[in-house]
Design a protein around this motif. Structure first.
Motif, PDB file in Angstrom:
ATOM      1  N   MET A   1      37.322  20.820  68.130  1.00 16.40           N
ATOM      2  CA  MET A   1      36.490  20.449  66.991  1.00 16.40           C
ATOM      3  C   MET A   1      35.246  21.330  66.971  1.00 16.40           C
ATOM      4  N   ASN A   2      34.717  21.467  65.786  1.00 19.65           N
ATOM      5  CA  ASN A   2      33.574  22.369  65.657  1.00 19.65           C
ATOM      6  C   ASN A   2      32.297  21.613  65.294  1.00 19.65           C
ATOM      7  N   TYR A   3      32.262  20.315  65.659  1.00 15.38           N
ATOM      8  CA  TYR A   3      31.056  19.530  65.384  1.00 15.38           C
ATOM      9  C   TYR A   3      29.999  19.864  66.430  1.00 15.38           C
ATOM     10  N   ARG A   4      28.748  19.943  65.982  1.00 17.96           N
ATOM     11  CA  ARG A   4      27.651  20.327  66.868  1.00 17.96           C
ATOM     12  C   ARG A   4      26.608  19.213  66.917  1.00 17.96           C
ATOM     13  N   ILE A   5      25.472  19.508  67.525  1.00 15.97           N
ATOM     14  CA  ILE A   5      24.335  18.579  67.606  1.00 15.97           C
ATOM     15  C   ILE A   5      23.284  19.040  66.603  1.00 15.97           C
ATOM     16  N   SER A   6      22.843  18.113  65.776  1.00 15.45           N
ATOM     17  CA  SER A   6      21.904  18.461  64.683  1.00 15.45           C
ATOM     18  C   SER A   6      20.478  18.538  65.205  1.00 15.45           C
ATOM     19  N   GLN A   7      20.237  19.461  66.117  1.00 18.62           N
ATOM     20  CA  GLN A   7      18.893  19.755  66.614  1.00 18.62           C
ATOM     21  C   GLN A   7      18.831  21.234  66.933  1.00 18.62           C
ATOM     22  N   THR A   8      17.613  21.707  67.115  1.00 15.63           N
ATOM     23  CA  THR A   8      17.472  23.123  67.435  1.00 15.63           C
ATOM     24  C   THR A   8      17.977  23.384  68.851  1.00 15.63           C
ATOM     25  N   ASN A   9      18.252  24.646  69.078  1.00 15.61           N
ATOM     26  CA  ASN A   9      18.746  25.060  70.391  1.00 15.61           C
ATOM     27  C   ASN A   9      17.730  24.708  71.472  1.00 15.61           C
ATOM     28  N   GLU A  10      16.444  24.942  71.171  1.00 13.63           N
ATOM     29  CA  GLU A  10      15.409  24.677  72.163  1.00 13.63           C
ATOM     30  C   GLU A  10      15.330  23.196  72.492  1.00 13.63           C
ATOM     31  N   PRO A  52      27.308  18.195  77.422  1.00 15.38           N
ATOM     32  CA  PRO A  52      28.040  18.953  76.404  1.00 15.38           C
ATOM     33  C   PRO A  52      29.016  19.942  77.050  1.00 15.38           C
ATOM     34  N   THR A  53      30.145  20.122  76.409  1.00 14.23           N
ATOM     35  CA  THR A  53      31.223  20.922  77.002  1.00 14.23           C
ATOM     36  C   THR A  53      31.291  22.336  76.446  1.00 14.23           C
ATOM     37  N   TYR A  54      30.317  22.728  75.649  1.00 13.83           N
ATOM     38  CA  TYR A  54      30.351  24.052  75.020  1.00 13.83           C
ATOM     39  C   TYR A  54      28.921  24.500  74.775  1.00 13.83           C
ATOM     40  N   LYS A  55      28.534  25.753  74.890  1.00 15.97           N
ATOM     41  CA  LYS A  55      29.347  26.870  75.320  1.00 15.97           C
ATOM     42  C   LYS A  55      28.752  27.401  76.611  1.00 15.97           C
ATOM     43  N   ARG A  70      24.329  30.227  71.488  1.00 12.46           N
ATOM     44  CA  ARG A  70      24.812  29.045  70.778  1.00 12.46           C
ATOM     45  C   ARG A  70      24.227  27.774  71.375  1.00 12.46           C
ATOM     46  N   THR A  71      24.068  26.781  70.508  1.00 13.65           N
ATOM     47  CA  THR A  71      23.507  25.492  70.922  1.00 13.65           C
ATOM     48  C   THR A  71      24.571  24.701  71.677  1.00 13.65           C
ATOM     49  N   PRO A  72      24.277  24.183  72.867  1.00 11.83           N
ATOM     50  CA  PRO A  72      25.240  23.346  73.587  1.00 11.83           C
ATOM     51  C   PRO A  72      25.651  22.141  72.738  1.00 11.83           C
ATOM     52  N   SER A  73      26.957  21.815  72.756  1.00 15.47           N
ATOM     53  CA  SER A  73      27.461  20.708  71.929  1.00 15.47           C
ATOM     54  C   SER A  73      28.706  20.105  72.582  1.00 15.47           C
ATOM     55  N   TRP A  74      29.042  18.870  72.085  1.00 21.66           N
ATOM     56  CA  TRP A  74      30.285  18.219  72.536  1.00 21.66           C
ATOM     57  C   TRP A  74      31.409  18.606  71.569  1.00 21.66           C
ATOM     58  N   THR A  75      32.003  19.736  71.796  1.00 22.63           N
ATOM     59  CA  THR A  75      33.052  20.208  70.879  1.00 22.63           C
ATOM     60  C   THR A  75      34.452  19.818  71.345  1.00 22.63           C
ATOM     61  N   ASP A  76      34.579  19.242  72.543  1.00 20.19           N
ATOM     62  CA  ASP A  76      35.887  18.848  73.091  1.00 20.19           C
ATOM     63  C   ASP A  76      35.907  17.327  73.206  1.00 20.19           C
ATOM     64  N   ARG A  77      36.767  16.658  72.399  1.00 15.13           N
ATOM     65  CA  ARG A  77      36.722  15.200  72.303  1.00 15.13           C
ATOM     66  C   ARG A  77      38.137  14.619  72.341  1.00 15.13           C
ATOM     67  N   ILE A  78      38.217  13.330  72.684  1.00 14.27           N
ATOM     68  CA  ILE A  78      39.475  12.589  72.615  1.00 14.27           C
ATOM     69  C   ILE A  78      39.228  11.345  71.771  1.00 14.27           C
TER      70      ILE A  78
END
Length: 523
Positions: A1-10, A52-55, A70-78
């Motif tokens: 999945m390509n969903y990210r976290i809606s915050q800045t990278n910092e 977060p599992t990416y990147k 890239r901003t760390p995000s939970w892109t791997d989900r079940i």
């Protein structure tokens, strides 16, 4: 999945450095969309309790440091979905109708990708209708499958011919007969097997070869090739089982042997092989008293080997103290020729070339005219006759008195020494040892029965007459001739003593029986 976290990278990296991921869950784009029922309606996800599992940078635990940063995000989900998401009571029975997450995490140690894989463990309740027939069918299928897997691990062979039955009829002395088996590995694994005697086989303990060789009939069997055997899947093994009666088992001559051989497969099923042998030993293995009377023609002054109808019965004398005519005929024929060369007879090349079957067949037919046979044939068949006697020419009782000192019937006891080597006990002239052995031999002769004594003297005279001279021993390679002479002495001693005494005692006794001149040649 390509969903990210809606915050800045910092902001995301700062929260991760502080290990504060809960605020980030609220900004997770996938969760926000699912709450609004915009995506994955009626799907569920357990609480996220991992980073977060990416990147990541490849093969590290460091989040992306490339130019894109890239901003760390939970892109791997079940996600999971069920039609029934609640627990209900039906007829007062609890019916579980949901999927219950038990474990939800990521694999932190798998670093070859820029993602971290996630895994989940769930308890799933299945609603089913109980069906006895279906349940029994499934149970039977499982049992058959388990049996098949278990049977595949059991070594299995097939034996041809089937059933294996060895039948040897009317086996004569010196005959060698064979039976062929074909063994095939029809199992799904390799197998190891061997052949044993049932009387010596106990599955609860290891097999000992020495115990098996103590079985007379088994000791007369040979297997080609020799066991044990190892077969891989679908391999075959031809086995020839040969039987040849040995002279030391003369007490079995004339009997029928019935045994069962066990073809034993390690961790597998055994196969039984019946063995039936009928022995026709003719004169071999007979005691002197079992032979017909020895007859003598008083007019022609010769032994009678076959009765002529024209021979007057008045001329025929029964020689009650003489050995069987067969023995006399062989010895007299050898004495007349005066060409017996013991060193030549016991040469291995000569022994390998000797065929005794024709003269043996003639003996079975009670034809004692041996003029057409060589001295080698006559002498070797004579030794076979002596070795096959049920009781040695010098009986075991007499040997015990002499070699063990168990003389209970006489006050005289001349015990022959056993010694540590053969030559160390060959007496020198005028030595007390020589006198001791001479007295022992004299005492033995006194103990013999008339027929045995008569044959013993005839045999010794033949040996003394044909014993190799010093020149014959030295004519060729001395070590080789000495080795042949040792074999000669061993065989001759076994012929009159069998294996009752030990080897050194047998050798010493035979040498003590020779005259002084012959004994010197052996020094």
């Amino acid at each position: 999945m390509n969903y990210r976290i809606s915050q800045t990278n910092e902001q995301v990296r700062k929260a991760l450095n502080e290990l504060s991921t809960v605020p980030l869950h609220e900004k997770d784009q996938l969760r926000c969309e699912m709450k609004l029922n915009n995506v994955f309606t009626n799907y569920h996800e357990p609480p996220i309790d991992f980073m977060p599992t990416y990147k990541f940078d490849s093969n590290t635990d460091v989040y992306d440091t490339s130019e894109k940063l890239r901003t760390p995000s939970w892109t791997d989900r079940i996600l999971y979905h069920t039609k029934r998401s609640m627990v209900r009571y039906i007829n007062n029975e609890l019916e579980l109708q949901s999927i219950q997450p038990i474990h939800y995490s990521c694999a932190k140690t798998i670093r070859f990708s820029d993602h971290r894989p996630v895994s989940g463990l769930y308890l799933v309740a299945i609603k089913y209708k109980y069906d006895d027939k279906c349940l029994n069918r499934i149970r039977e299928e499982l049992i058959r499958e388990f049996d098949r897997e278990e049977n595949d691990s059991i070594p299995t062979i097939d034996v041809y011919p089937r059933p294996p039955a060895i039948l040897f009829n009317n086996i004569r002395y010196l005959d060698k007969v064979s039976y062929s088996l074909l063994i095939k590995n029809i199992g799904e694994c390799s197998c190891t097997f061997s052949i044993y005697s049932s009387s010596a086989f106990e599955p609860t303990r290891p097999i000992k070869v020495k115990q098996l060789s103590d079985e007379p009939f088994f000791d007369c069997l040979t297997f080609t090739p020799n066991p044990p055997y190892i077969l891989q899947i679908n391999e075959e093994q031809h086995i020839d089982i040969s039987f040849q009666m040995k002279s030391q088992y003369s007490w079995l001559f004339g009997k029928q042997l019935n045994e069962i051989l066990i073809l034993h497969v390690e961790n597998g099923a055994d196969t039984f092989i019946t063995l039936d042998i009928t022995l026709d030993m003719g004169p071999f293995g007979l005691s002197f008293n079992q032979f017909p009377p020895t007859l003598f023609d008083s007019e022609k002054r010769q032994y009678i080997y076959s009765i002529d109808k024209n021979t007057s019965s008045e001329r025929i004398i029964e020689m009650k103290n003489d050995p069987p005519a067969l023995y006399i005929s062989l010895i007299d024929c050898l004495k007349e020729r005066n060409d017996l060369n013991l060193l030549n007879i016991f040469n291995s090349d000569i022994q390998d070339a000797i065929d005794l079957i024709p003269i043996r067949n003639q003996i079975y037919e009670h034809n004692y005219n041996f003029q057409n046979y060589s001295s080698v044939h006559l002498f070797m068949i004579l030794l076979h006759l002596l070795q096959s006697l049920p009781e040695p020419l010098i009986s075991r009782d007499i040997q015990d008195k002499m070699f063990l000192g168990n003389n209970t019937t006489s006050n005289r006891s001349y015990q022959l020494p056993s010694g540590s080597s053969i030559q160390s006990h060959i007496p020198n002239e005028n030595s007390s040892q020589q006198q001791h052995m001479a007295k022992a031999v004299g005492f033995i002769i006194e103990q013999l029965q008339p027929k045995q004594r008569n044959l013993f003297f005839r045999f010794l005279l033949l040996l003394q007459k044909s014993w190799p001279t010093s020149e014959q021993i030295k004519r060729n390679d001395n070590d080789t001739q000495q080795s042949i002479l040792n074999v000669c002495i061993d065989v001759l001693a076994l012929s009159i003593l069998h294996a009752h005494a030990n080897r050194n005692q047998r050798h010493n006794f035979l040498l003590a029986c020779l005259n002084d001149e012959k004994k010197k040649n052996f020094k």
